[in-house]
Design an enzyme around this catalytic site. Structure first.
Site, mmCIF file in Angstrom:
data_model
loop_
_atom_site.group_PDB
_atom_site.id
_atom_site.type_symbol
_atom_site.label_atom_id
_atom_site.label_comp_id
_atom_site.label_asym_id
_atom_site.label_seq_id
_atom_site.Cartn_x
_atom_site.Cartn_y
_atom_site.Cartn_z
ATOM 1 N N HIS A 1 54.836 119.076 40.007
ATOM 2 C CA HIS A 1 55.658 118.977 39.705
ATOM 3 C C HIS A 1 55.430 119.804 38.419
ATOM 4 O O HIS A 1 54.506 119.811 37.854
ATOM 5 C CB HIS A 1 56.034 118.225 38.957
ATOM 6 C CG HIS A 1 57.235 117.256 38.330
ATOM 7 N ND1 HIS A 1 57.551 117.645 37.199
ATOM 8 C CD2 HIS A 1 58.558 116.431 38.364
ATOM 9 C CE1 HIS A 1 58.199 117.316 36.131
ATOM 10 N NE2 HIS A 1 59.892 116.715 37.477
ATOM 11 N N ASP B 1 48.772 112.249 38.630
ATOM 12 C CA ASP B 1 50.076 112.302 38.075
ATOM 13 C C ASP B 1 50.494 110.955 39.566
ATOM 14 O O ASP B 1 51.010 111.849 40.142
ATOM 15 C CB ASP B 1 50.546 113.856 38.306
ATOM 16 C CG ASP B 1 52.073 113.903 38.156
ATOM 17 O OD1 ASP B 1 52.623 112.233 38.005
ATOM 18 O OD2 ASP B 1 52.847 114.758 38.147
ATOM 19 N N GLN C 1 55.587 109.403 40.577
ATOM 20 C CA GLN C 1 55.973 109.189 41.469
ATOM 21 C C GLN C 1 55.259 108.175 43.206
ATOM 22 O O GLN C 1 55.593 107.414 43.300
ATOM 23 C CB GLN C 1 56.239 110.111 43.248
ATOM 24 C CG GLN C 1 57.522 111.588 42.651
ATOM 25 C CD GLN C 1 58.752 110.632 41.860
ATOM 26 O OE1 GLN C 1 58.970 109.903 43.028
ATOM 27 N NE2 GLN C 1 59.408 111.640 41.382
ATOM 28 N N LYS D 1 60.645 105.246 36.417
ATOM 29 C CA LYS D 1 60.672 106.499 37.470
ATOM 30 C C LYS D 1 60.001 104.416 38.233
ATOM 31 O O LYS D 1 60.056 104.316 39.282
ATOM 32 C CB LYS D 1 59.942 106.475 38.583
ATOM 33 C CG LYS D 1 59.625 108.385 37.490
ATOM 34 C CD LYS D 1 59.941 109.266 38.032
ATOM 35 C CE LYS D 1 60.104 111.029 37.873
ATOM 36 N NZ LYS D 1 60.774 111.053 38.420
ATOM 37 N N CYS E 1 61.919 120.157 40.066
ATOM 38 C CA CYS E 1 61.090 120.753 39.379
ATOM 39 C C CYS E 1 60.037 120.985 39.436
ATOM 40 O O CYS E 1 58.835 120.714 39.423
ATOM 41 C CB CYS E 1 60.606 119.616 37.792
ATOM 42 S SG CYS E 1 62.368 119.078 36.210
#
Ligand code: PMP
Length: 421
Positions: A137, A214, A217, A240, A378
């Site tokens: 991202h 990261d 998600q 999220k 993104c």
């Protein structure tokens, strides 16, 4: 913390039987869009919020609103207690060793910028390398480019296959004596790929390279244990994982955080201040300058309580089944091309329909009450990799149903007919 209990029976093997009751926890899911029941398939952009999270934020403002830390009055102590209790909830959720390792941020983006500026920047020298992957991202690209520009270091990118997996062995081969940090997406928002991060962390550590994951998600879709992953930093966003926007977390290994300079200066992050010299507060306060999103932090705690009550394993199993079903249906649609077909995949279906622009697909779906995302997500370098300008992306959460997937395919058929006249 007095949590408003979600309306669920608790973790169990399947969730189909509980689905209607779980959906009732999310007021927005009752909304009608253009006269049709909302189908919300934009969960990778942000998730909807259960009543318990909304109530917790409301309670803070109605009953406990005060600034936190150092207050001697009841309200301030109560607000501090709730906010810090939520930190304990996050700490247990990630299985961090200590609450000192849990830094509140505005989200994944701020967490990564913190590590880039405070950890990497002082360590990077000209010719050093920051290792990322081709499926990051923008939040896990641009902060590293910025520190590379400031220090003369360079960004090295592990390539991906046509299926959207990292090219086998390339990550390991790219690690070398110049690599100062590896920053890897746990689950890709554009492709759904789940990276083998435990293995990647081990490979990086074998070369003394610290790793940031990261997890934007990942956290709402699979159990995450930072000790088992053995990562050095883990970043995620509250919104999220069914929590408030403007909240997020950086997990960092205590010994690394201890040796990093503060990212921002201001109130709350200091021990003493004089014009000659300032000393800093202990962890985690050292990285939390200024009045934070107090309601949001407390709401994030409620979101994690909610997720744990439903059960992440159960959520993951249900989403996996939805993805399997949607992927099988997608194969039957003439001219539909799925972008991202990794063997290990989370609940993201990115696709192109004939040569119809994804924005047009999104507009037709919207007229049917179906919310998907269209664009580059993104992740412009991924679009460049596939030589496409954009994709349409349906991303699922545990509250989505098979019937909603059926509605998606009915609407796609409408789009196909409208644009192939
Ligand atoms: N990384 C990934 C993989 C994401 O999906 C996102 C959000 N789309 C981010 C980072 C950035 O998260 P935020 O905007 O909440 O900081």
């Amino acid at each position: 913390m007095s949590v408003v209990a979600p309306n669920v029976a608790g973790p169990g093997p399947g969730m189909t039987e509980d689905l209607e009751r779980l959906r009732a926890d999310f007021p927005i899911l009752r909304t009608r869009i253009r006269g049709k029941p909302l189908v919300y398939f934009d969960n990778a952009a942000t998730t909807q919020k259960p009543r318990s999270v909304i109530d917790m934020e409301r309670r803070y403002y109605e009953e406990w609103n005060a600034n936190i830390h150092r207050g001697v009055h009841w309200l301030s102590e109560k607000a501090t207690h709730e906010y810090e209790h939520a930190r304990d909830t996050v700490c247990a959720f990630l299985n961090a060793r200590s609450r000192k390792e849990i830094i509140y941020t505005r989200g994944t983006t701020e967490a990564i910028n913190l590590v880039a500026q405070s950890f990497a920047r002082p360590r990077l020298r000209p010719g050093d390398e920051v290792l990322i992957t081709a499926m990051e991202h923008h939040s896990n690209i641009v902060p590293w480019q910025m520190v590379c520009q400031l220090t003369g270091a360079r960004l090295r990118v592990v390539p991906i296959t046509d299926d959207g997996e990292l090219v086998a062995g390339e990550f390991e081969r790219s690690l070398n004596e110049r690599t100062r940090i590896a920053a890897i997406v746990h689950v890709s928002n554009a492709l759904g790929t789940i990276n083998p991060v435990r293995h990647m962390v081990a490979a990086a550590h074998a070369r003394d390279v610290p790793v940031l994951l990261d997890g934007a998600q990942a956290v709402a879709h699979m159990p995450v244990d930072v000790q088992a992953l053995d990562c050095d930093f883990y970043a995620f966003s509250g919104h999220k994982i069914f929590g408030p926007t403007g909240t997020g977390v950086l997990y960092g290994r205590e010994e690394l955080l201890e040796n990093m300079p503060p990212y921002q200066g201001g109130g709350d992050m200091i021990r003493t201040v004089s014009f000659e010299n300032t000393t800093y507060a202990d962890l985690p306060a050292k990285f939390e300058a200024g009045t934070p999103n107090i309601a949001g932090g407390i709401g994030l705690g409620a979101a994690i309580d909610y997720v744990q009550t439903v059960g992440l394993q159960r959520m993951a199993a249900h989403e996996h089944e939805l993805l399997r079903y949607a992927t099988a249906r997608a194969r039957e649609v003439p001219g539909l091309r799925v972008i991202g077909q990794a063997r290990e995949k989370a609940a993201v279906l990115s696709f192109l329909l004939n040569d119809i622009h994804p924005h047009d697909v999104g507009t037709i779906l919207d007229s049917e009450g179906i919310a998907i995302r269209t664009g580059h997500h993104c992740a412009m370098p991924i679009m460049t990799r596939y030589k496409i300008p954009a994709t349409a992306r349906a991303s699922f959460a545990f509250y989505n149903t098979r019937e909603e997937v059926d509605r998606l395919f009915v609407a796609l058929e409408i789009a196909r007919k409208v644009f192939t006249r």
